[in-house]
Design an enzyme around this catalytic site. Structure first.
Site, PDB file in Angstrom:
ATOM      1  CG  HIS A 279     -41.416   9.762  -4.418  1.00 11.96           C
ATOM      2  ND1 HIS A 279     -42.543  10.509  -4.201  1.00 11.96           N
ATOM      3  CD2 HIS A 279     -41.930   8.569  -4.154  1.00 11.96           C
ATOM      4  CE1 HIS A 279     -43.770   9.843  -4.018  1.00 11.96           C
ATOM      5  NE2 HIS A 279     -43.285   8.541  -4.220  1.00 11.96           N
ATOM      6  CD  GLU A 364      -4.252  -4.754  -2.191  1.00 11.00           C
ATOM      7  OE1 GLU A 364      -3.540  -3.930  -2.706  1.00 11.00           O
ATOM      8  OE2 GLU A 364      -4.572  -5.873  -2.719  1.00 11.00           O
TER       9      GLU A 364
HETATM   10  N1  CAA Z   1       7.718   3.425  -4.093  1.00 13.91           N
HETATM   11  C1  CAA Z   1       8.894   3.196  -3.953  1.00 13.91           C
HETATM   12  N2  CAA Z   1       9.668   3.887  -2.931  1.00 13.91           N
HETATM   13  C2  CAA Z   1       8.740   4.013  -1.877  1.00 13.91           C
HETATM   14  C3  CAA Z   1       7.369   4.230  -1.928  1.00 13.91           C
HETATM   15  C4  CAA Z   1       6.982   3.866  -3.071  1.00 13.91           C
HETATM   16  N3  CAA Z   1       5.507   3.753  -3.242  1.00 13.91           N
HETATM   17  N4  CAA Z   1       7.014   4.415  -0.609  1.00 13.91           N
HETATM   18  C5  CAA Z   1       8.001   4.688   0.212  1.00 13.91           C
HETATM   19  N5  CAA Z   1       9.012   4.283  -0.569  1.00 13.91           N
HETATM   20  C6  CAA Z   1      10.409   4.592  -0.178  1.00 13.91           C
HETATM   21  C7  CAA Z   1      10.766   6.092   0.488  1.00 13.91           C
HETATM   22  O1  CAA Z   1      11.190   6.810  -0.792  1.00 13.91           O
HETATM   23  C8  CAA Z   1      11.608   5.748   1.438  1.00 13.91           C
HETATM   24  O2  CAA Z   1      12.919   5.475   0.846  1.00 13.91           O
HETATM   25  P1  CAA Z   1      14.277   6.602   1.248  1.00 13.91           P
HETATM   26  O3  CAA Z   1      14.595   6.476   2.585  1.00 13.91           O
HETATM   27  O4  CAA Z   1      15.458   5.691   0.583  1.00 13.91           O
HETATM   28  O5  CAA Z   1      13.976   7.893   0.559  1.00 13.91           O
HETATM   29  C9  CAA Z   1      11.354   4.465   2.183  1.00 13.91           C
HETATM   30  O6  CAA Z   1      10.492   3.752   1.257  1.00 13.91           O
HETATM   31  C10 CAA Z   1      10.538   4.537   3.303  1.00 13.91           C
HETATM   32  O7  CAA Z   1       9.435   5.298   3.150  1.00 13.91           O
HETATM   33  P2  CAA Z   1       8.530   6.339   4.074  1.00 13.91           P
HETATM   34  O8  CAA Z   1       9.447   7.206   4.751  1.00 13.91           O
HETATM   35  O9  CAA Z   1       7.320   6.927   3.346  1.00 13.91           O
HETATM   36  O10 CAA Z   1       7.867   5.315   4.966  1.00 13.91           O
HETATM   37  P3  CAA Z   1       6.908   5.232   6.285  1.00 13.91           P
HETATM   38  O11 CAA Z   1       7.475   4.349   7.407  1.00 13.91           O
HETATM   39  O12 CAA Z   1       6.713   6.770   6.603  1.00 13.91           O
HETATM   40  O13 CAA Z   1       5.503   4.303   5.718  1.00 13.91           O
HETATM   41  C11 CAA Z   1       3.581   4.129   4.761  1.00 13.91           C
HETATM   42  C12 CAA Z   1       5.033   4.896   4.653  1.00 13.91           C
HETATM   43  C13 CAA Z   1       3.195   4.486   3.160  1.00 13.91           C
HETATM   44  C14 CAA Z   1       2.680   4.547   5.813  1.00 13.91           C
HETATM   45  C15 CAA Z   1       3.586   2.601   4.616  1.00 13.91           C
HETATM   46  O14 CAA Z   1       3.962   2.209   5.858  1.00 13.91           O
HETATM   47  C16 CAA Z   1       2.262   1.796   4.225  1.00 13.91           C
HETATM   48  O15 CAA Z   1       1.985   1.878   2.971  1.00 13.91           O
HETATM   49  N6  CAA Z   1       1.404   1.267   5.199  1.00 13.91           N
HETATM   50  C17 CAA Z   1       0.444   0.604   4.987  1.00 13.91           C
HETATM   51  C18 CAA Z   1       0.754  -0.993   4.594  1.00 13.91           C
HETATM   52  C19 CAA Z   1      -0.553  -1.600   3.981  1.00 13.91           C
HETATM   53  O16 CAA Z   1      -0.779  -0.970   2.916  1.00 13.91           O
HETATM   54  N7  CAA Z   1      -0.696  -2.899   4.121  1.00 13.91           N
HETATM   55  C20 CAA Z   1      -1.518  -3.734   3.289  1.00 13.91           C
HETATM   56  C21 CAA Z   1      -1.321  -4.982   3.564  1.00 13.91           C
HETATM   57  S1  CAA Z   1      -1.748  -6.049   2.158  1.00 13.91           S
HETATM   58  C22 CAA Z   1      -3.520  -6.148   2.303  1.00 13.91           C
HETATM   59  O17 CAA Z   1      -4.233  -5.541   3.248  1.00 13.91           O
HETATM   60  C23 CAA Z   1      -3.954  -7.176   1.353  1.00 13.91           C
HETATM   61  C24 CAA Z   1      -5.067  -8.131   1.607  1.00 13.91           C
HETATM   62  O18 CAA Z   1      -5.106  -8.780   2.659  1.00 13.91           O
HETATM   63  C25 CAA Z   1      -5.906  -8.557   0.254  1.00 13.91           C
END
Ligand code: CAA
Length: 383
Positions: A279, A364
């Site tokens: 289908h 994550e």
């Molecule tokens: N690599 C290197 N440095 C990084 C980076 C990266 N990927 N991301 C950010 N940074 C640095 C930035 O360059 C910045 O540094 P400077 O001030 O020196 O330039 C600093 O970190 C702050 O970055 P942001 O301003 O981007 O930070 P933010 O507060 O705006 O947040 C966000 C960014 C991406 C939203 C972050 O909060 C995030 O990833 N949140 C989600 C958390 C998450 O994924 N949790 C999962 C938990 S684990 C899980 O769930 C697993 C399980 O149980 C199985």
């Protein structure tokens, strides 16, 4: 290395090993573990014995020392048998990556070698009850006192916490400093003051365990801090850059299983005098599911390849995780639709795939956060 899609002999061997383990040992237990929310520790021990755990730990410290692409190939195979078991098997990679990234050679030797010498589980402690998406706003406190830090706070939704013997914990020396105040610590399970809360009763991925970690005046020696004060946030973000891609592969594995089941069913089931696959409406579903699965795998492999080449792949890792998990939800939903009423029943495997896939959109980093990362990273090109 040039781009190619032919797996190397070593990759094919890993794929065969993982596929056999998934088919023969994980799949037969998947339904029971899901229904009864069992944590099949014997399967996780077996994964360790086969070298399918600690995939990202360098061989000199007792791990498998695999490239991220190889980890994704293994993850897809395992997840095609059970998403929940795969999450528990992968959780060590997530918990250990901060040590790989931020640990000194002395810390790796001291912490990783004994950990990897026999079966152990580790947990990654970033998320907190007051919020998970805004990681820089975490509240767990780290107070320096002489030659140690004292941790106080709670981490929630922590995979494998009830069974883990080691935790990587992110805590702040001053919440006002946001990301600049965050530090990463390694905390052994038997540290006084660390306890585990009630285990969560989850919608899917029920073969993995999830619980709260409570820290009350937990003393952590200075030598268990990874990197320097204030480097914890960067370590956490870099960890997630490499571990979000395998979540894409996990979603691909679940979706592949759903598509395979739906395809077989569509060739067996007849209506209006022909196989339902004949289908157009069903054939179109199979086609769309195939397209989405293929795209998911390619995006996942691309992100993994970039990480393996040493690039920062925040954008591509988030795309892989976000697209693959959203696609997995659509594929699993369509698989149920193809099965019709049977698909809704627990006697058939497809409803479990949907429940398992759902978590891939949340953990994550929720897909809303992935889209934030994608937009930010992409817009940098025009700033
Ligand atoms: N690599 C290197 N440095 C990084 C980076 C990266 N990927 N991301 C950010 N940074 C640095 C930035 O360059 C910045 O540094 P400077 O001030 O020196 O330039 C600093 O970190 C702050 O970055 P942001 O301003 O981007 O930070 P933010 O507060 O705006 O947040 C966000 C960014 C991406 C939203 C972050 O909060 C995030 O990833 N949140 C989600 C958390 C998450 O994924 N949790 C999962 C938990 S684990 C899980 O769930 C697993 C399980 O149980 C199985």
């Amino acid at each position: 290395m040039p781009i190619g899609f032919e797996l190397t002999p070593d990759q094919k061997e890993l794929q065969t090993l993982a596929s056999k383990f998934a088919r023969e040992e994980m799949a037969p237990r998947a339904s029971e573990c899901d229904k009864k929310a069992l944590f099949p520790e014997d399967i996780y021990r077996r994964a360790f014995d086969l070298g399918l755990m600690n995939l990202n730990v360098p061989t000199e410290y007792g791990g498998s020392g695999l490239a991220l692409l190889d980890q994704c190939i293994i993850t897809e195979e395992l997840a095609s048998a059970c998403g929940g078991m795969t999450t528990s098997i992968l959780a060590n990679c997530l918990a250990i990556q901060p040590i790989n990234l931020g640990g000194s050679p002395e810390q790796k030797e001291r912490l990783l070698k004994p950990f990897c010498s026999s079966y152990h589980l580790a947990s990654f402690g970033l998320t907190e009850p007051s919020g998970g998406s805004d990681a820089a706003a975490l509240k767990t406190r780290a107070e320096r006192r002489g030659n140690h830090y004292v941790l106080n706070g709670q981490k929630c939704f922590i995979t494998n916490a009830p069974q883990a013997s080691l935790f990587t914990i992110f805590a702040t020396i001053d919440p006002a400093k946001r990301d600049k105040g965050i530090c990463a610590f390694v905390v052994p399970r038997d540290t006084p003051g660390l306890s585990i809360g009630k285990e969560e009763d989850k919608m899917g991925q029920r073969a993995s365990s999830t619980a709260t970690v409570i820290m009350e005046d937990v003393k952590v020696p200075l030598e268990n801090m990874l990197g320097k004060e204030g480097e914890g946030f960067r370590i956490a973000m870099q960890t997630l850059d490499s571990t979000r891609t395998p979540i894409g592969a996990l979603a691909v594995g679940i979706a592949r299983a759903a598509l395979e089941q739906a395809s077989k069913y569509s060739l067996q089931r007849t209506s209006f005098g022909k196989k339902i696959a004949e289908h157009q409406s069903i054939a179109a579903k199979i086609a769309n599911m195939t397209i989405e699965l293929d795209a998911s795998r390619l995006l996942t492999w691309r992100a993994a390849w970039l990480v393996d080449q040493g690039h920062r792949a925040s954008l591509e890792s988030s795309i892989a995780k976000c697209f693959s998990s959203d696609a997995a939800m659509r594929i699993c939903d369509e698989a149920i639709q193809i099965f019709g009423g049977y698909g809704y029943m627990r006697d058939y495997p497809v409803e479990k795939y949907l429940r398992d896939a759902k978590l891939c959109q949340i953990y994550e980093g929720a897909n809303e956060i992935q889209r934030q990362v994608i937009a930010r990273e992409f817009l940098k090109r025009f700033a």
